[in-house]
Design an enzyme around this catalytic site. Structure first.
Site, PDB file in Angstrom:
ATOM      1  N   TYR A   1      -6.371  -0.512   5.466  1.00 37.94           N
ATOM      2  CA  TYR A   1      -6.044  -1.935   5.309  1.00 37.94           C
ATOM      3  C   TYR A   1      -6.441  -2.736   6.548  1.00 37.94           C
ATOM      4  O   TYR A   1      -6.860  -3.901   6.447  1.00 37.94           O
ATOM      5  CB  TYR A   1      -4.552  -2.108   5.035  1.00 37.94           C
ATOM      6  CG  TYR A   1      -4.150  -1.844   3.611  1.00 37.94           C
ATOM      7  CD1 TYR A   1      -4.861  -2.378   2.547  1.00 37.94           C
ATOM      8  CD2 TYR A   1      -3.029  -1.072   3.304  1.00 37.94           C
ATOM      9  CE1 TYR A   1      -4.499  -2.141   1.228  1.00 37.94           C
ATOM     10  CE2 TYR A   1      -2.652  -0.833   1.992  1.00 37.94           C
ATOM     11  CZ  TYR A   1      -3.391  -1.363   0.956  1.00 37.94           C
ATOM     12  OH  TYR A   1      -3.023  -1.132  -0.340  1.00 37.94           O
TER      13      TYR A   1
ATOM     14  N   HIS B   1      -3.632  -5.716   0.247  1.00 37.40           N
ATOM     15  CA  HIS B   1      -2.343  -5.038   0.429  1.00 37.40           C
ATOM     16  C   HIS B   1      -1.243  -5.710  -0.383  1.00 37.40           C
ATOM     17  O   HIS B   1      -0.302  -5.049  -0.856  1.00 37.40           O
ATOM     18  CB  HIS B   1      -1.977  -5.028   1.916  1.00 37.40           C
ATOM     19  CG  HIS B   1      -0.674  -4.345   2.207  1.00 37.40           C
ATOM     20  ND1 HIS B   1       0.539  -5.002   2.167  1.00 37.40           N
ATOM     21  CD2 HIS B   1      -0.394  -3.060   2.542  1.00 37.40           C
ATOM     22  CE1 HIS B   1       1.511  -4.143   2.459  1.00 37.40           C
ATOM     23  NE2 HIS B   1       0.971  -2.965   2.693  1.00 37.40           N
TER      24      HIS B   1
END
Length: 234
Positions: free
Chosen positions: A26, A38
């Site tokens: 991420y 996310h």
């Protein structure tokens, strides 16, 4: 995509768990078109292998991580971000990049093995995972019915299609073992139960795109945490 790297410290293998690897992925999406991935509700269409070989990290001894996704744009962004780095962080630990490699799309074969455990909720509301070792007994029919429903739903969510699989998800299967994985997420400790399999399927032309998608994204739930990663059997 394959990442080959050298640890810059000696580290216990289990100090870098799947949540920390997910966090690393991420972090690479910051300031890209996937920056808010996310926070997206529902499926996240990527997966990753265990870091291998599965042994403690030793300074200078090479490790490898594979990241897969049905989205070539997603993989290319990760590759581009990493190509600008000589060193990256996994949690608080630094790793030196030795080699990055984009993998050509690999077709799903008729014979598969799970590289990481397949996870399914038995009861979502109770956050209870399916286990073959509890008092409910062994129920392969229930497990593979849930696995098939999850796979078809995931595929249709990605393709915006209305695909349905008339046959069983797999023609034959062999369970290797059930495993429990300890996770530490935001200082909260969890145990996730999953299972490892050998799987066989005679894939028709009509089903090929569906199984290639599963090969890229993984089986079961929590794929973006590195569960349900698939390999073709050699």
């Amino acid at each position: 995509m394959i990442i080959e790297f050298n640890p810059l410290a000696n580290i216990n293998y289990y100090d870098i768990d799947k949540y920390k690897i997910q966090g690393f992925i991420y972090s690479l999406l910051k300031d890209t078109e996937f920056a808010n991935y996310h926070d997206v509700k529902g499926f996240k269409f990527f997966n990753f292998s265990n870091i291998f070989p599965v042994s403690n990290f030793v300074y200078g001894d090479q490790k490898t991580l594979i990241i897969s996704s049905p989205s070539s744009a997603f993989i290319k962004i990760l590759y581009y971000q990493l190509s600008k780095m000589d060193v990256f962080r996994l949690d608080k630990y630094f790793m030196e990049i030795k080699k990055l490699k984009l993998i050509k799309k690999t077709s799903c074969s008729n014979s598969l093995i799970t590289g990481t455990p397949v996870v399914l909720f038995k009861n979502n509301n109770e956050n209870r995972y399916f286990s073959f070792n509890n008092s409910d007994g062994v129920d392969f029919n229930f497990f593979f019915k849930r696995l098939k429903n999850n796979a078809v739903k995931k595929y249709n969510a990605y393709t915006d299609d209305n695909f349905d699989l008339d046959s069983e998800l797999f023609d034959s299967f062999e369970i290797n073992r059930e495993v429990s994985i300890r996770m530490n997420i935001r200082n909260n400790k969890f145990i996730i139960i999953g299972s490892l399999w050998k799987l066989e399927k005679n894939i028709s032309n009509y089903e090929k795109k569906f199984y290639n998608f599963l090969f890229d994204v993984g089986l079961g739930e929590k794929n973006s945490l590195g569960f349900g990663f698939l390999n073709n059997r050699r």
